[in-house]
Design a protein around this motif. Structure first.
Motif, PDB file in Angstrom:
ATOM      1  N   ALA A 186       0.800  -1.006  -0.145  1.00 45.31           N
ATOM      2  CA  ALA A 186      -0.162   0.009   0.109  1.00 45.31           C
ATOM      3  C   ALA A 186       0.965   1.205   0.024  1.00 45.31           C
ATOM      4  O   ALA A 186       0.509   2.429  -0.548  1.00 45.31           O
ATOM      5  CB  ALA A 186      -0.785   0.124   1.054  1.00 45.31           C
ATOM      6  N   ASP A 187       1.997   1.224   0.884  1.00 45.19           N
ATOM      7  CA  ASP A 187       2.913   2.289   0.788  1.00 45.19           C
ATOM      8  C   ASP A 187       3.517   2.643  -0.822  1.00 45.19           C
ATOM      9  O   ASP A 187       3.535   3.923  -0.906  1.00 45.19           O
ATOM     10  CB  ASP A 187       4.182   2.129   1.720  1.00 45.19           C
ATOM     11  N   ILE A 188       3.975   1.585  -1.110  1.00 40.13           N
ATOM     12  CA  ILE A 188       4.493   1.745  -2.750  1.00 40.13           C
ATOM     13  C   ILE A 188       3.431   2.226  -3.635  1.00 40.13           C
ATOM     14  O   ILE A 188       3.534   3.111  -4.537  1.00 40.13           O
ATOM     15  CB  ILE A 188       4.957   0.528  -3.217  1.00 40.13           C
ATOM     16  N   ALA A 189       2.109   1.697  -3.417  1.00 35.89           N
ATOM     17  CA  ALA A 189       1.298   2.225  -4.426  1.00 35.89           C
ATOM     18  C   ALA A 189       0.810   3.590  -4.220  1.00 35.89           C
ATOM     19  O   ALA A 189       0.619   4.396  -5.126  1.00 35.89           O
ATOM     20  CB  ALA A 189      -0.259   1.437  -4.346  1.00 35.89           C
ATOM     21  N   ARG A 190       0.603   3.826  -3.024  1.00 36.94           N
ATOM     22  CA  ARG A 190       0.443   5.319  -2.524  1.00 36.94           C
ATOM     23  C   ARG A 190       1.600   6.290  -3.120  1.00 36.94           C
ATOM     24  O   ARG A 190       1.229   7.628  -3.476  1.00 36.94           O
ATOM     25  CB  ARG A 190       0.263   5.614  -0.890  1.00 36.94           C
ATOM     26  N   ALA A 191       2.839   6.070  -2.967  1.00 34.71           N
ATOM     27  CA  ALA A 191       4.016   6.724  -3.186  1.00 34.71           C
ATOM     28  C   ALA A 191       3.947   6.803  -4.740  1.00 34.71           C
ATOM     29  O   ALA A 191       4.375   8.171  -5.310  1.00 34.71           O
ATOM     30  CB  ALA A 191       5.422   6.011  -2.975  1.00 34.71           C
ATOM     31  N   LEU A 192       3.890   5.840  -5.550  1.00 34.15           N
ATOM     32  CA  LEU A 192       3.600   5.917  -7.242  1.00 34.15           C
ATOM     33  C   LEU A 192       2.677   7.013  -7.543  1.00 34.15           C
ATOM     34  O   LEU A 192       2.887   7.756  -8.506  1.00 34.15           O
ATOM     35  CB  LEU A 192       3.477   4.546  -7.624  1.00 34.15           C
ATOM     36  N   GLN A 193       1.383   6.561  -6.940  1.00 31.15           N
ATOM     37  CA  GLN A 193       0.239   7.528  -7.454  1.00 31.15           C
ATOM     38  C   GLN A 193       0.495   9.106  -6.882  1.00 31.15           C
ATOM     39  O   GLN A 193       0.372   9.849  -7.843  1.00 31.15           O
ATOM     40  CB  GLN A 193      -0.916   6.989  -6.801  1.00 31.15           C
ATOM     41  N   GLY A 194       1.104   8.997  -5.758  1.00 29.40           N
ATOM     42  CA  GLY A 194       1.297  10.542  -5.466  1.00 29.40           C
ATOM     43  C   GLY A 194       2.358  11.155  -6.324  1.00 29.40           C
ATOM     44  O   GLY A 194       2.339  12.499  -6.861  1.00 29.40           O
ATOM     45  N   ALA A 195       3.668  10.566  -6.693  1.00 26.67           N
ATOM     46  CA  ALA A 195       4.586  11.158  -7.489  1.00 26.67           C
ATOM     47  C   ALA A 195       3.965  11.541  -8.748  1.00 26.67           C
ATOM     48  O   ALA A 195       4.607  12.571  -9.175  1.00 26.67           O
ATOM     49  CB  ALA A 195       5.614  10.057  -7.562  1.00 26.67           C
ATOM     50  N   VAL A 196       3.390  10.633  -9.430  1.00 24.17           N
ATOM     51  CA  VAL A 196       2.709  10.785 -10.775  1.00 24.17           C
ATOM     52  C   VAL A 196       1.664  12.406 -10.753  1.00 24.17           C
ATOM     53  O   VAL A 196       1.718  13.316 -11.699  1.00 24.17           O
ATOM     54  CB  VAL A 196       1.833   9.766 -11.405  1.00 24.17           C
ATOM     55  N   ALA A 197       1.252  12.387  -9.632  1.00 31.22           N
ATOM     56  CA  ALA A 197       0.206  13.613  -9.190  1.00 31.22           C
ATOM     57  C   ALA A 197       1.099  14.780  -8.619  1.00 31.22           C
ATOM     58  O   ALA A 197       0.532  15.844  -8.239  1.00 31.22           O
ATOM     59  CB  ALA A 197      -0.879  13.150  -8.022  1.00 31.22           C
ATOM     60  N   ARG A 198       2.373  14.771  -8.753  1.00 28.52           N
ATOM     61  CA  ARG A 198       3.352  15.636  -8.457  1.00 28.52           C
ATOM     62  C   ARG A 198       3.361  15.961  -6.975  1.00 28.52           C
ATOM     63  O   ARG A 198       3.396  17.222  -6.528  1.00 28.52           O
ATOM     64  CB  ARG A 198       3.143  16.855  -8.998  1.00 28.52           C
ATOM     65  N   GLN A 199       3.020  15.050  -6.170  1.00 25.68           N
ATOM     66  CA  GLN A 199       3.084  15.125  -4.682  1.00 25.68           C
ATOM     67  C   GLN A 199       4.359  14.305  -4.272  1.00 25.68           C
ATOM     68  O   GLN A 199       5.002  13.393  -4.903  1.00 25.68           O
ATOM     69  CB  GLN A 199       1.819  14.363  -3.915  1.00 25.68           C
ATOM     70  N   VAL A 200       4.915  14.618  -3.126  1.00 30.87           N
ATOM     71  CA  VAL A 200       6.103  14.090  -2.539  1.00 30.87           C
ATOM     72  C   VAL A 200       5.557  13.299  -1.370  1.00 30.87           C
ATOM     73  O   VAL A 200       4.875  13.693  -0.357  1.00 30.87           O
ATOM     74  CB  VAL A 200       7.007  14.902  -1.989  1.00 30.87           C
ATOM     75  N   VAL A 201       5.848  11.817  -1.301  1.00 26.77           N
ATOM     76  CA  VAL A 201       5.341  11.000  -0.593  1.00 26.77           C
ATOM     77  C   VAL A 201       6.605  10.383   0.180  1.00 26.77           C
ATOM     78  O   VAL A 201       7.684   9.736  -0.484  1.00 26.77           O
ATOM     79  CB  VAL A 201       4.663   9.696  -1.059  1.00 26.77           C
ATOM     80  N   LEU A 202       6.789  10.319   1.425  1.00 24.63           N
ATOM     81  CA  LEU A 202       8.229  10.222   2.038  1.00 24.63           C
ATOM     82  C   LEU A 202       7.728   8.856   3.222  1.00 24.63           C
ATOM     83  O   LEU A 202       6.620   9.019   3.981  1.00 24.63           O
ATOM     84  CB  LEU A 202       8.888  11.121   2.826  1.00 24.63           C
ATOM     85  N   ASP A 203       8.606   7.954   3.346  1.00 25.60           N
ATOM     86  CA  ASP A 203       8.404   7.170   4.304  1.00 25.60           C
ATOM     87  C   ASP A 203       8.582   7.846   5.681  1.00 25.60           C
ATOM     88  O   ASP A 203       9.208   8.718   5.928  1.00 25.60           O
ATOM     89  CB  ASP A 203       9.643   6.160   4.403  1.00 25.60           C
ATOM     90  N   ALA A 204       7.700   7.372   6.733  1.00 24.54           N
ATOM     91  CA  ALA A 204       7.677   8.118   8.170  1.00 24.54           C
ATOM     92  C   ALA A 204       8.917   8.214   8.819  1.00 24.54           C
ATOM     93  O   ALA A 204       9.396   9.228   9.117  1.00 24.54           O
ATOM     94  CB  ALA A 204       6.709   7.350   8.859  1.00 24.54           C
TER      95      ALA A 204
END
Length: 221
Positions: free
Chosen positions: A114-132
């Motif tokens: 779920a973390d990987i999926a969220r990060a990939l989708q966020g990156a394409v949406a130009r959001q930065v997703v970081l591990d806690a």
């Protein structure tokens, strides 16, 4: 033909077993299509030029051209392709190097599906997703206090009810609680009635005992 909402992913990792595992994992998620793989940074840049994926899941510690340099080249040459780092490295230099190079996400290999999926989708949406853990390290590196994780309160207590309970445990009267919280005495009485009901307390003494038993007041000494 690929559906328009399916993200096209390139997986770059020098370890075949990891690469194959990520391909298999993403293959279970209908929102992603793995269009290619790469075993090092130079190959990742070449495959992006060939395949134009939406996002690259990028390892850092690869031979020859590493993940940071590959990310830098992709940001310059293929800015429409996002990069999410997935690595074993969680040191400040690696994190800052990758983000400064243009990565839009940074996860360690302990991340779940779920973390990987969220990060990939966020990156394409130009959001930065970081591990806690990564986010906490960045805050510490910047000299920003890291907030403690939220504490789940017992028995459905609200934050304000817990605050009132702590003040009661400190020996405050309803009037003193009202002054400290800048609310009316009637409001304090309402909170007290609610927290009594939730904690099963008949009086203030039982409420104080409950507060200590559940770690809601700081320990002395």
């Amino acid at each position: 033909m690929t559906a328009p909402d399916v993200l096209r992913v390139l997986v770059a990792d020098d370890q075949t077993i990891v690469r194959d595992g990520l391909v298999a994992l993403l293959g279970l998620l209908p929102e992603f299509e793995v269009v290619g793989t790469a075993g090092d940074g130079a190959q990742a840049v070449a495959r992006v030029a060939e395949l134009a994926p939406d996002v690259v899941l990028m390892d850092l510690g690869m031979p020859g051209v590493d993940g940071v340099e590959a990310t830098r080249r992709l940001a310059a040459e293929h800015p429409d392709t996002a990069v999410v780092v997935l690595t074993t490295y969680a040191d400040d230099a690696s994190i800052l190097g990758a983000l400064q190079a243009g990565a839009r996400g940074y996860l360690t290999k302990s991340a779940g599906r779920a973390d990987i999926a969220r990060a990939l989708q966020g990156a394409v949406a130009r959001q930065v997703v970081l591990d806690a853990d990564v986010q906490a390290r960045l805050l510490r590196a910047a000299g920003t206090p890291v907030p403690p994780p939220p504490v789940e309160l017992p028995d459905g207590l609200t934050e304000r009810e817990a605050e009132v309970l702590r003040l009661i445990a400190a020996g405050r009267s309803n009037q003193e609680v009202a002054r400290e919280l800048v609310v009316s005495v009637a409001t304090v009485k309402t909170h007290v009635n609610h927290l009594f009901a939730k904690t099963g307390s008949r009086d203030r003494a039982q409420a104080v005992a409950y507060a200590h038993a559940h770690g809601l007041v700081p320990r002395s000494g």
